[in-house]
Design a protein around this motif. Structure first.
Motif, PDB file in Angstrom:
ATOM      1  N   LEU A 152       0.779  -1.323   0.143  1.00 21.36           N
ATOM      2  CA  LEU A 152       0.113   0.133   0.034  1.00 21.36           C
ATOM      3  C   LEU A 152       0.791   1.364   0.098  1.00 21.36           C
ATOM      4  O   LEU A 152       0.477   2.541  -0.378  1.00 21.36           O
ATOM      5  CB  LEU A 152      -1.029  -0.005   1.287  1.00 21.36           C
ATOM      6  CG  LEU A 152      -2.037  -1.063   1.162  1.00 21.36           C
ATOM      7  CD1 LEU A 152      -3.121  -0.958   2.316  1.00 21.36           C
ATOM      8  CD2 LEU A 152      -2.681  -1.175  -0.068  1.00 21.36           C
ATOM      9  N   ILE A 153       2.065   1.206   0.519  1.00 17.25           N
ATOM     10  CA  ILE A 153       3.118   2.329   0.551  1.00 17.25           C
ATOM     11  C   ILE A 153       3.314   2.666  -0.992  1.00 17.25           C
ATOM     12  O   ILE A 153       3.378   3.791  -1.297  1.00 17.25           O
ATOM     13  CB  ILE A 153       4.404   2.049   1.388  1.00 17.25           C
ATOM     14  CG1 ILE A 153       3.969   2.080   2.706  1.00 17.25           C
ATOM     15  CG2 ILE A 153       5.391   3.178   0.870  1.00 17.25           C
ATOM     16  CD1 ILE A 153       5.283   1.738   3.531  1.00 17.25           C
ATOM     17  N   LEU A 154       3.581   1.780  -1.827  1.00 16.84           N
ATOM     18  CA  LEU A 154       3.848   1.732  -3.200  1.00 16.84           C
ATOM     19  C   LEU A 154       2.578   2.549  -4.098  1.00 16.84           C
ATOM     20  O   LEU A 154       2.704   3.345  -4.836  1.00 16.84           O
ATOM     21  CB  LEU A 154       4.097   0.526  -3.914  1.00 16.84           C
ATOM     22  CG  LEU A 154       5.497  -0.056  -3.381  1.00 16.84           C
ATOM     23  CD1 LEU A 154       5.707  -1.517  -4.052  1.00 16.84           C
ATOM     24  CD2 LEU A 154       6.587   0.855  -3.786  1.00 16.84           C
ATOM     25  N   TYR A 159       0.896   8.617  -5.933  1.00 12.56           N
ATOM     26  CA  TYR A 159       0.443   9.807  -5.901  1.00 12.56           C
ATOM     27  C   TYR A 159       1.296  10.775  -5.267  1.00 12.56           C
ATOM     28  O   TYR A 159       0.801  12.013  -5.473  1.00 12.56           O
ATOM     29  CB  TYR A 159      -1.336   9.533  -5.076  1.00 12.56           C
ATOM     30  CG  TYR A 159      -2.254   8.640  -5.856  1.00 12.56           C
ATOM     31  CD1 TYR A 159      -2.918   9.055  -7.020  1.00 12.56           C
ATOM     32  CD2 TYR A 159      -2.148   7.266  -5.644  1.00 12.56           C
ATOM     33  CE1 TYR A 159      -4.002   8.288  -7.715  1.00 12.56           C
ATOM     34  CE2 TYR A 159      -3.139   6.476  -6.191  1.00 12.56           C
ATOM     35  CZ  TYR A 159      -4.121   6.901  -7.214  1.00 12.56           C
ATOM     36  OH  TYR A 159      -4.890   6.232  -7.785  1.00 12.56           O
ATOM     37  N   GLU A 160       1.875  10.326  -4.182  1.00 11.59           N
ATOM     38  CA  GLU A 160       2.779  11.452  -3.640  1.00 11.59           C
ATOM     39  C   GLU A 160       4.160  11.199  -3.816  1.00 11.59           C
ATOM     40  O   GLU A 160       4.791  10.998  -3.077  1.00 11.59           O
ATOM     41  CB  GLU A 160       2.594  11.270  -2.022  1.00 11.59           C
ATOM     42  CG  GLU A 160       1.151  11.494  -1.668  1.00 11.59           C
ATOM     43  CD  GLU A 160       0.588  12.979  -1.717  1.00 11.59           C
ATOM     44  OE1 GLU A 160       1.548  13.980  -1.838  1.00 11.59           O
ATOM     45  OE2 GLU A 160      -0.601  13.208  -1.600  1.00 11.59           O
ATOM     46  N   TRP A 161       4.666  11.447  -5.141  1.00 10.49           N
ATOM     47  CA  TRP A 161       5.821  10.975  -5.756  1.00 10.49           C
ATOM     48  C   TRP A 161       7.003  11.616  -5.213  1.00 10.49           C
ATOM     49  O   TRP A 161       8.005  11.020  -5.093  1.00 10.49           O
ATOM     50  CB  TRP A 161       5.847  11.019  -7.240  1.00 10.49           C
ATOM     51  CG  TRP A 161       7.046  10.307  -8.016  1.00 10.49           C
ATOM     52  CD1 TRP A 161       8.094  10.983  -8.556  1.00 10.49           C
ATOM     53  CD2 TRP A 161       7.229   8.983  -7.847  1.00 10.49           C
ATOM     54  NE1 TRP A 161       8.756  10.037  -8.968  1.00 10.49           N
ATOM     55  CE2 TRP A 161       8.331   8.694  -8.622  1.00 10.49           C
ATOM     56  CE3 TRP A 161       6.646   7.749  -7.290  1.00 10.49           C
ATOM     57  CZ2 TRP A 161       8.958   7.349  -9.074  1.00 10.49           C
ATOM     58  CZ3 TRP A 161       7.101   6.592  -7.409  1.00 10.49           C
ATOM     59  CH2 TRP A 161       8.060   6.354  -8.293  1.00 10.49           C
ATOM     60  N   LEU A 173      14.208   1.202  -3.990  1.00 12.80           N
ATOM     61  CA  LEU A 173      13.712   0.305  -5.006  1.00 12.80           C
ATOM     62  C   LEU A 173      14.489   0.372  -6.103  1.00 12.80           C
ATOM     63  O   LEU A 173      14.800  -0.528  -6.901  1.00 12.80           O
ATOM     64  CB  LEU A 173      12.119   0.915  -5.357  1.00 12.80           C
ATOM     65  CG  LEU A 173      11.190   0.366  -6.346  1.00 12.80           C
ATOM     66  CD1 LEU A 173      11.155  -1.273  -5.934  1.00 12.80           C
ATOM     67  CD2 LEU A 173      10.222   0.918  -6.633  1.00 12.80           C
ATOM     68  N   ARG A 174      15.062   1.559  -6.448  1.00 13.66           N
ATOM     69  CA  ARG A 174      15.851   1.866  -7.629  1.00 13.66           C
ATOM     70  C   ARG A 174      17.257   0.999  -7.419  1.00 13.66           C
ATOM     71  O   ARG A 174      17.513   0.471  -8.352  1.00 13.66           O
ATOM     72  CB  ARG A 174      16.032   3.257  -7.814  1.00 13.66           C
ATOM     73  CG  ARG A 174      16.888   3.623  -8.897  1.00 13.66           C
ATOM     74  CD  ARG A 174      16.218   3.456 -10.393  1.00 13.66           C
ATOM     75  NE  ARG A 174      16.191   2.143 -11.008  1.00 13.66           N
ATOM     76  CZ  ARG A 174      15.535   1.652 -11.876  1.00 13.66           C
ATOM     77  NH1 ARG A 174      14.482   2.549 -12.509  1.00 13.66           N
ATOM     78  NH2 ARG A 174      15.595   0.503 -12.384  1.00 13.66           N
ATOM     79  N   LYS A 175      17.756   1.030  -6.237  1.00  9.01           N
ATOM     80  CA  LYS A 175      18.978   0.157  -6.113  1.00  9.01           C
ATOM     81  C   LYS A 175      18.629  -1.235  -6.178  1.00  9.01           C
ATOM     82  O   LYS A 175      19.740  -1.863  -6.850  1.00  9.01           O
ATOM     83  CB  LYS A 175      19.392   0.429  -4.503  1.00  9.01           C
ATOM     84  CG  LYS A 175      20.565  -0.300  -4.286  1.00  9.01           C
ATOM     85  CD  LYS A 175      21.233   0.037  -2.655  1.00  9.01           C
ATOM     86  CE  LYS A 175      22.228  -0.597  -2.533  1.00  9.01           C
ATOM     87  NZ  LYS A 175      22.940  -0.191  -0.867  1.00  9.01           N
TER      88      LYS A 175
END
Length: 207
Positions: A152-154, A159-161, A173-175
């Motif tokens: 749910l955080i994702l 919406y709140e990037w 996440l990118r790492k």
């Protein structure tokens, strides 16, 4: 988990047709509604939607079976509690959960969300959640509360990037994603190199 489908009341056809409508009640009238005009500041609007949403919530709750999920906001404005005794859930849904028979509710999973860059008002096991826990257990229904589940955080961060917490989540996440891609890339590289070596051994003249 693709084996589960999460459905809210607003996802049903009847509720989707009236969601976001302004309801105009009219006291002391046989029809109970204003059909000609509906000013947004009309004092008669208060509670005009209760009969519909009350019955809809009650009927919806009576259809719940097995393990169900409840999402609550842990960052309410004005420090409002996540669970309120005057909410539709408390008045119409919670009391009408099936508690007996094969089609009963066996477990309530509370997913507590805290909005990015906003104050944490409550967490699992605090204040109004203690009240909810007590009520649910009195119904002989298993209870579990979880703060800010990852899935749910994702969704919230989509919406709140630009929120601070979401930026940190993006970095992690990118790492992880880069490591996944890099390992895949290295694996492909070594596989190609190995095949090329075999090819050279086959075509080189033997002495």
């Amino acid at each position: 988990n693709y084996n589960f489908n999460y459905i809210t009341l607003e996802d049903t056809l009847a509720a989707a047709m009236v969601t976001s409508l302004t309801w105009c009640g009219k006291d002391n009238d046989a029809e109970w509604f204003h059909y000609v005009s509906c000013p947004n500041d009309c004092k008669d609007n208060i509670g005009a939607d209760d009969p519909f949403w009350g019955i809809a919530s009650k009927t919806f709750a009576q259809k719940f079976v097995g393990e169900i999920y409840l999402v609550l906001n842990g960052s309410q404005s004005n420090d409002r509690p996540s669970f309120r005794n005057n909410s539709f859930f408390a008045r119409y849904e919670l009391p009408n959960l099936q508690r007996k028979g094969p089609y009963r509710v066996t477990k309530l999973n509370v997913l507590r969300l805290h909005s990015p860059d906003q104050k944490v008002v409550e967490k699992c096991g605090e204040n109004s959640l203690i009240t909810l826990h007590t009520i649910v257990r009195s119904y002989q229904i298993e209870y579990l509360c979880k703060d800010d589940p990852e899935e749910l955080i994702l969704i919230m961060c989509s919406y709140e990037w630009e929120a601070r917490e979401c930026q940190l989540e993006r970095q992690v996440l990118r790492k992880e994603w880069n490591q996944k891609l890099l390992r895949k890339s290295n694996s492909s590289y070594h596989s190609v190199s190995f095949l090329f070596l075999i090819f050279l051994l086959l075509i080189l003249p033997k002495k």
